[in-house]
Design a protein around this motif. Structure first.
Motif, PDB file in Angstrom:
ATOM      1  N   UNK A 106       1.002  -1.464   0.058  1.00  0.00           N
ATOM      2  CA  UNK A 106      -0.217  -0.141   0.009  1.00  0.00           C
ATOM      3  C   UNK A 106       0.852   1.338  -0.101  1.00  0.00           C
ATOM      4  N   UNK A 107       2.105   1.026  -0.185  1.00  0.00           N
ATOM      5  CA  UNK A 107       3.043   2.380  -0.291  1.00  0.00           C
ATOM      6  C   UNK A 107       3.653   2.191  -1.625  1.00  0.00           C
ATOM      7  N   UNK A 108       3.166   3.220  -2.379  1.00  0.00           N
ATOM      8  CA  UNK A 108       3.164   3.392  -3.961  1.00  0.00           C
ATOM      9  C   UNK A 108       4.806   3.411  -4.281  1.00  0.00           C
ATOM     10  N   UNK A 109       5.500   3.826  -3.527  1.00  0.00           N
ATOM     11  CA  UNK A 109       7.045   4.000  -3.875  1.00  0.00           C
ATOM     12  C   UNK A 109       7.773   2.539  -3.773  1.00  0.00           C
ATOM     13  N   UNK A 110       7.335   1.979  -2.638  1.00  0.00           N
ATOM     14  CA  UNK A 110       7.702   0.626  -2.282  1.00  0.00           C
ATOM     15  C   UNK A 110       7.341  -0.322  -3.274  1.00  0.00           C
ATOM     16  N   UNK A 148      20.424   3.993  -4.930  1.00  0.00           N
ATOM     17  CA  UNK A 148      20.307   5.274  -4.530  1.00  0.00           C
ATOM     18  C   UNK A 148      18.422   5.610  -4.557  1.00  0.00           C
ATOM     19  N   UNK A 149      17.853   4.648  -4.134  1.00  0.00           N
ATOM     20  CA  UNK A 149      16.374   4.651  -3.880  1.00  0.00           C
ATOM     21  C   UNK A 149      16.128   5.595  -2.937  1.00  0.00           C
ATOM     22  N   UNK A 203       9.362   0.273  -6.373  1.00  0.00           N
ATOM     23  CA  UNK A 203      10.803  -0.424  -6.197  1.00  0.00           C
ATOM     24  C   UNK A 203      10.550  -1.913  -6.615  1.00  0.00           C
ATOM     25  N   UNK A 237      17.054  -0.995  -5.848  1.00  0.00           N
ATOM     26  CA  UNK A 237      17.085  -0.045  -4.762  1.00  0.00           C
ATOM     27  C   UNK A 237      18.267   1.241  -4.632  1.00  0.00           C
TER      28      UNK A 237
END
Lengths: 134, 63
Positions: free
Chosen positions: A73-77, A133-134, A80, A131
């Motif tokens: 539910x974490x769009x950035x995760x 430099x994420x 990735x 991941x």
């Protein structure tokens, strides 16, 4: 338990699913192999059934991985992890393509095998790249 | 896309984890948005705007 509680709920569900599928894989594979190689002849249908049963937990792990993509539910995760799975697929395709041509030119005796296992390994390799430099 | 998230967060004396907890995302996500590595979706941008009680265009700026 503290580190477990710090995990996001979707990661807790993923971890439980993968552990359950891997535990059932060990159990099913060892008992199926013992049965198949027990010294008696088995019908082709029985061996096909054993192959399918042995494959099921691995298919379950694939399901758990792709279910994770849906449940994050974490769009950035999620972005990735999507990158990680695509990279793993690319690395796997590169590996099996090279392996295939090594077989074509008789450098190795057999073509690509255990592609599922290769993909799982590549998923681990792809993690740091996705991941970076994420 | 540039944004004023770091400034707005600092004004409220929040660290990245505080903001991440308030938004229900990871600290890594907040960091990626703040540093411009990741542009949030509209729903997340609206959640951020609601949290700071500001319009979206007061937080996210055109390049």
């Amino acid at each position: 338990m503290t580190s477990w509680n710090k995990l996001a709920p979707y990661m807790q569900r993923y971890t439980i699913r993968v552990l359950l599928f891997m535990a059932s894989y060990m159990l099913i594979l060892t008992s199926s192999l013992a049965f198949a190689r027990g010294g008696t002849e088995h019908a082709q249908a029985t061996l096909i059934g054993l192959a399918l049963i042995s494959a099921l937990p691995i298919i379950g792990v694939f399901w758990a991985i792709f279910r994770l993509l849906v449940e994050i539910d974490d769009e950035y995760q999620r972005l990735l992890f999507a990158k990680q799975t695509l990279l793993a697929t690319a690395f796997t395709l590169v590996t099996v393509t090279v392996w295939q041509f090594l077989a074509v030119y008789d450098v190795v005796t057999s073509g690509p095998e255990w592609m599922g296992a290769i993909w799982f390994a590549m998923l681990g390799v792809a993690g740091p790249f996705a991941r970076w430099k994420a | 896309m540039k944004n004023r998230l770091k400034v707005l967060r600092a004004e409220r004396d929040w660290n990245q984890q505080d903001l991440a907890d308030a938004l229900g995302v990871s600290r890594q996500s907040v960091n990626a948005i703040e540093t411009g590595k990741y542009d949030p979706s509209l729903p997340l941008a609206f959640r951020i705007a609601d949290l700071f009680a500001l319009p979206i265009e007061a937080i996210f700026l055109r390049d």
